[in-house]
Motif scaffolding. Structure first.
Motif, PDB file in Angstrom:
ATOM      1  N   SER A   7       0.826  -1.205   0.000  1.00 55.20           N
ATOM      2  CA  SER A   7       0.000   0.000   0.000  1.00 55.20           C
ATOM      3  C   SER A   7       0.863   1.259   0.000  1.00 55.20           C
ATOM      4  O   SER A   7       0.548   2.226  -0.700  1.00 55.20           O
ATOM      5  CB  SER A   7      -0.950   0.010   1.197  1.00 55.20           C
ATOM      6  OG  SER A   7      -0.219   0.044   2.412  1.00 55.20           O
ATOM      7  N   LYS A   8       1.958   1.255   0.773  1.00 53.35           N
ATOM      8  CA  LYS A   8       2.852   2.423   0.779  1.00 53.35           C
ATOM      9  C   LYS A   8       3.508   2.592  -0.589  1.00 53.35           C
ATOM     10  O   LYS A   8       3.631   3.705  -1.095  1.00 53.35           O
ATOM     11  CB  LYS A   8       3.932   2.281   1.850  1.00 53.35           C
ATOM     12  CG  LYS A   8       3.445   2.565   3.231  1.00 53.35           C
ATOM     13  CD  LYS A   8       4.599   2.584   4.209  1.00 53.35           C
ATOM     14  CE  LYS A   8       4.105   2.918   5.596  1.00 53.35           C
ATOM     15  NZ  LYS A   8       5.195   2.980   6.560  1.00 53.35           N
ATOM     16  N   ASP A  48       2.326   1.569  -3.469  1.00 52.10           N
ATOM     17  CA  ASP A  48       1.310   1.993  -4.431  1.00 52.10           C
ATOM     18  C   ASP A  48       0.964   3.471  -4.267  1.00 52.10           C
ATOM     19  O   ASP A  48       0.759   4.174  -5.253  1.00 52.10           O
ATOM     20  CB  ASP A  48       0.057   1.137  -4.295  1.00 52.10           C
ATOM     21  CG  ASP A  48       0.283  -0.291  -4.747  1.00 52.10           C
ATOM     22  OD1 ASP A  48       1.312  -0.547  -5.417  1.00 52.10           O
ATOM     23  OD2 ASP A  48      -0.556  -1.162  -4.434  1.00 52.10           O
ATOM     24  N   LYS A  49       0.893   3.962  -3.007  1.00 51.35           N
ATOM     25  CA  LYS A  49       0.616   5.383  -2.771  1.00 51.35           C
ATOM     26  C   LYS A  49       1.715   6.249  -3.356  1.00 51.35           C
ATOM     27  O   LYS A  49       1.448   7.283  -3.973  1.00 51.35           O
ATOM     28  CB  LYS A  49       0.508   5.659  -1.268  1.00 51.35           C
ATOM     29  CG  LYS A  49      -0.840   5.367  -0.685  1.00 51.35           C
ATOM     30  CD  LYS A  49      -0.916   5.939   0.710  1.00 51.35           C
ATOM     31  CE  LYS A  49      -0.944   4.806   1.701  1.00 51.35           C
ATOM     32  NZ  LYS A  49      -1.036   5.249   3.087  1.00 51.35           N
ATOM     33  N   ARG A  50       2.954   5.833  -3.142  1.00 53.49           N
ATOM     34  CA  ARG A  50       4.099   6.600  -3.647  1.00 53.49           C
ATOM     35  C   ARG A  50       4.082   6.644  -5.181  1.00 53.49           C
ATOM     36  O   ARG A  50       4.268   7.701  -5.784  1.00 53.49           O
ATOM     37  CB  ARG A  50       5.396   5.971  -3.146  1.00 53.49           C
ATOM     38  CG  ARG A  50       6.622   6.775  -3.393  1.00 53.49           C
ATOM     39  CD  ARG A  50       7.854   6.188  -2.724  1.00 53.49           C
ATOM     40  NE  ARG A  50       8.102   4.821  -3.148  1.00 53.49           N
ATOM     41  CZ  ARG A  50       8.023   3.748  -2.356  1.00 53.49           C
ATOM     42  NH1 ARG A  50       7.675   3.883  -1.090  1.00 53.49           N
ATOM     43  NH2 ARG A  50       8.281   2.550  -2.811  1.00 53.49           N
ATOM     44  N   ARG A  51       3.814   5.531  -5.800  1.00 58.77           N
ATOM     45  CA  ARG A  51       3.766   5.489  -7.264  1.00 58.77           C
ATOM     46  C   ARG A  51       2.578   6.273  -7.814  1.00 58.77           C
ATOM     47  O   ARG A  51       2.689   6.938  -8.846  1.00 58.77           O
ATOM     48  CB  ARG A  51       3.697   4.042  -7.744  1.00 58.77           C
ATOM     49  CG  ARG A  51       5.005   3.307  -7.522  1.00 58.77           C
ATOM     50  CD  ARG A  51       4.955   1.897  -8.025  1.00 58.77           C
ATOM     51  NE  ARG A  51       6.215   1.231  -7.759  1.00 58.77           N
ATOM     52  CZ  ARG A  51       6.441  -0.046  -8.008  1.00 58.77           C
ATOM     53  NH1 ARG A  51       5.499  -0.799  -8.534  1.00 58.77           N
ATOM     54  NH2 ARG A  51       7.613  -0.580  -7.736  1.00 58.77           N
ATOM     55  N   ALA A  52       1.441   6.221  -7.116  1.00 56.40           N
ATOM     56  CA  ALA A  52       0.255   6.961  -7.561  1.00 56.40           C
ATOM     57  C   ALA A  52       0.524   8.456  -7.515  1.00 56.40           C
ATOM     58  O   ALA A  52       0.110   9.201  -8.414  1.00 56.40           O
ATOM     59  CB  ALA A  52      -0.945   6.603  -6.692  1.00 56.40           C
ATOM     60  N   THR A  53       1.207   8.907  -6.473  1.00 55.29           N
ATOM     61  CA  THR A  53       1.553  10.325  -6.357  1.00 55.29           C
ATOM     62  C   THR A  53       2.447  10.746  -7.509  1.00 55.29           C
ATOM     63  O   THR A  53       2.225  11.783  -8.136  1.00 55.29           O
ATOM     64  CB  THR A  53       2.265  10.598  -5.022  1.00 55.29           C
ATOM     65  OG1 THR A  53       1.402  10.204  -3.965  1.00 55.29           O
ATOM     66  CG2 THR A  53       2.637  12.056  -4.871  1.00 55.29           C
TER      67      THR A  53
END
Length: 58
Positions: A11-12, A14-19
């Motif tokens: 999840s961390k 994925d959040k970093r990549r989404a940003t």
């Protein structure tokens, strides 16, 4: 050899990549918008060309 102490959760990650992807999408939209305005002739701002820079220096 340096290694991370703990595994980064999915999840961390994925959040970093989404940003990162969101920022890239915003910059791409800005570039497209500027290109469209330049082509339509409505742009008030255009990056100076090499010819214009030479004229200013003279």
């Amino acid at each position: 050899m340096a290694v991370p102490k703990k595994k980064t959760s999915k999840s961390k990650r994925d959040k970093r990549r989404a940003t990162w992807r969101h920022k890239a999408a915003i910059e791409a939209q800005k570039a497209l918008s500027l290109g469209k305005s330049v082509l339509s002739g409505r742009s008030t701002f255009v990056y100076p060309t090499a010819e214009e820079e030479e004229e200013e220096e003279s």
